[in-house]
Design a protein around this motif. Structure first.
Motif, PDB file in Angstrom:
ATOM      1  N   GLU A  65       3.449   4.805   8.362  1.00 23.47           N
ATOM      2  CA  GLU A  65       2.844   4.606   9.448  1.00 23.47           C
ATOM      3  C   GLU A  65       1.999   5.709  10.001  1.00 23.47           C
ATOM      4  O   GLU A  65       2.124   6.884   9.671  1.00 23.47           O
ATOM      5  N   THR A  87      -8.564   4.765   2.718  1.00 29.20           N
ATOM      6  CA  THR A  87      -7.179   4.646   1.987  1.00 29.20           C
ATOM      7  C   THR A  87      -7.318   3.548   0.871  1.00 29.20           C
ATOM      8  O   THR A  87      -7.006   3.843  -0.218  1.00 29.20           O
ATOM      9  N   GLU A  88      -7.689   2.440   1.441  1.00 31.09           N
ATOM     10  CA  GLU A  88      -7.753   1.306   0.393  1.00 31.09           C
ATOM     11  C   GLU A  88      -8.840   1.592  -0.785  1.00 31.09           C
ATOM     12  O   GLU A  88      -8.719   1.150  -1.871  1.00 31.09           O
ATOM     13  N   ILE A 117       0.696  -1.069   0.071  1.00 36.59           N
ATOM     14  CA  ILE A 117      -0.040  -0.122   0.028  1.00 36.59           C
ATOM     15  C   ILE A 117       0.734   1.268   0.044  1.00 36.59           C
ATOM     16  O   ILE A 117       0.501   2.230  -0.652  1.00 36.59           O
ATOM     17  N   SER A 118       2.082   1.215   0.590  1.00 36.88           N
ATOM     18  CA  SER A 118       3.008   2.345   0.745  1.00 36.88           C
ATOM     19  C   SER A 118       3.304   2.756  -0.735  1.00 36.88           C
ATOM     20  O   SER A 118       3.279   3.822  -1.175  1.00 36.88           O
ATOM     21  N   HIS A 165      -9.249   4.739  13.535  1.00 32.06           N
ATOM     22  CA  HIS A 165      -7.954   4.160  12.605  1.00 32.06           C
ATOM     23  C   HIS A 165      -8.271   3.210  11.727  1.00 32.06           C
ATOM     24  O   HIS A 165      -7.674   3.323  10.576  1.00 32.06           O
ATOM     25  N   ARG A 166      -9.176   2.344  11.923  1.00 32.23           N
ATOM     26  CA  ARG A 166      -9.738   1.354  11.019  1.00 32.23           C
ATOM     27  C   ARG A 166     -10.137   1.901   9.746  1.00 32.23           C
ATOM     28  O   ARG A 166     -10.196   1.575   8.473  1.00 32.23           O
ATOM     29  N   GLN A 167     -11.275   2.975  10.108  1.00 29.53           N
ATOM     30  CA  GLN A 167     -11.831   3.898   9.163  1.00 29.53           C
ATOM     31  C   GLN A 167     -10.760   4.349   8.106  1.00 29.53           C
ATOM     32  O   GLN A 167     -11.087   4.236   6.975  1.00 29.53           O
ATOM     33  N   ALA A 198      -7.890   3.402   7.355  1.00 32.57           N
ATOM     34  CA  ALA A 198      -7.192   2.394   6.721  1.00 32.57           C
ATOM     35  C   ALA A 198      -8.010   1.770   5.303  1.00 32.57           C
ATOM     36  O   ALA A 198      -7.607   1.876   4.131  1.00 32.57           O
ATOM     37  N   MET A 199      -9.378   1.867   5.777  1.00 33.61           N
ATOM     38  CA  MET A 199     -10.406   1.289   4.749  1.00 33.61           C
ATOM     39  C   MET A 199     -10.754   2.478   3.615  1.00 33.61           C
ATOM     40  O   MET A 199     -10.671   1.970   2.575  1.00 33.61           O
TER      41      MET A 199
END
Length: 206
Positions: free
Chosen positions: A165, A191-192, A2-3, A184-186, A188-189
């Motif tokens: 990070e 971004t994906e 992902i980076s 935090h999870r949101q 990440a979601m």
């Protein structure tokens, strides 16, 4: 990875990883707070004056970023507006946050600053850690200051050689661990989802 995908995405759309991260954070906060306008604080390097040239150290200025989240826009449109907003901020980096607060007539708080409750910044760690010697001068890495000492919540992106990070700090008297984990999870979601479908409409992002 992902980076690497994120670096390619930002390069293709002529923006920075910081602007991408800032946009995602404000988008998520807008969803959690159910607010169309989201204000966060961030820093600019503020080394535009020749008077600062002989000074060793990190000089920065805290400025507010107000973003309107428009559900009918797609993410690319939102990010382009954000990029232009950051560029406009550079023109006003001489104004200190205290001058802005005073001009708005805001009262001081017992903790932190009025106007800004959430802070977002980015640090780059593409260097070797440890103590470095330069003739008689010794340089040693120091930890970044704790964000939550001045703000209710802080998001710090750290770019390393092969990873990105996200550190989230917060006032435990205001936020539960479960809430921060959800945010935090949101992030990440979102971004994906955006990397998979860059033209996705803001209202359709889950």
């Amino acid at each position: 990875d992902i980076s690497n995908r994120l670096k390619i995405f930002c390069s293709e759309h002529h923006t920075s990883i910081f602007v991408f991260g800032l946009t995602v954070v404000q988008l998520v906060l807008s969803s959690f707070a159910r607010q169309r306008h989201v204000l966060v604080g961030t820093t600019l390097s503020n080394r535009i004056h020749t008077d600062f040239e002989p000074i060793i150290g990190y000089l920065s200025n805290l400025l507010p970023v107000v973003t309107e989240i428009v559900p009918t826009e797609n993410f690319i449109q939102l990010m382009k507006r954000q990029t232009l907003l950051i560029m406009q901020m550079i023109e006003f980096q001489d104004y200190s946050i205290s001058e802005i607060i005073s001009g708005l007539g805001l009262k001081s708080k017992t903790k932190g600053l009025p106007l800004i409750n959430v802070f977002v910044d980015m640090v780059t760690k593409n260097y070797k850690t440890g103590t470095m010697g330069l003739d008689e001068l010794q340089l040693q890495e120091q930890p970044c200051p704790n964000i939550s000492r001045k703000f209710d919540m802080g998001f710090r992106f750290a770019e390393k050689r092969d990873a990105l990070e996200l550190q989230v700090e917060y006032d435990p008297s205001l936020f539960a661990d479960t809430t921060i984990n959800r945010i935090h999870r949101q992030i990440a979601m979102v971004t994906e989802n955006v990397l998979n479908e860059p033209a996705i409409t803001i209202g359709d992002i889950e």
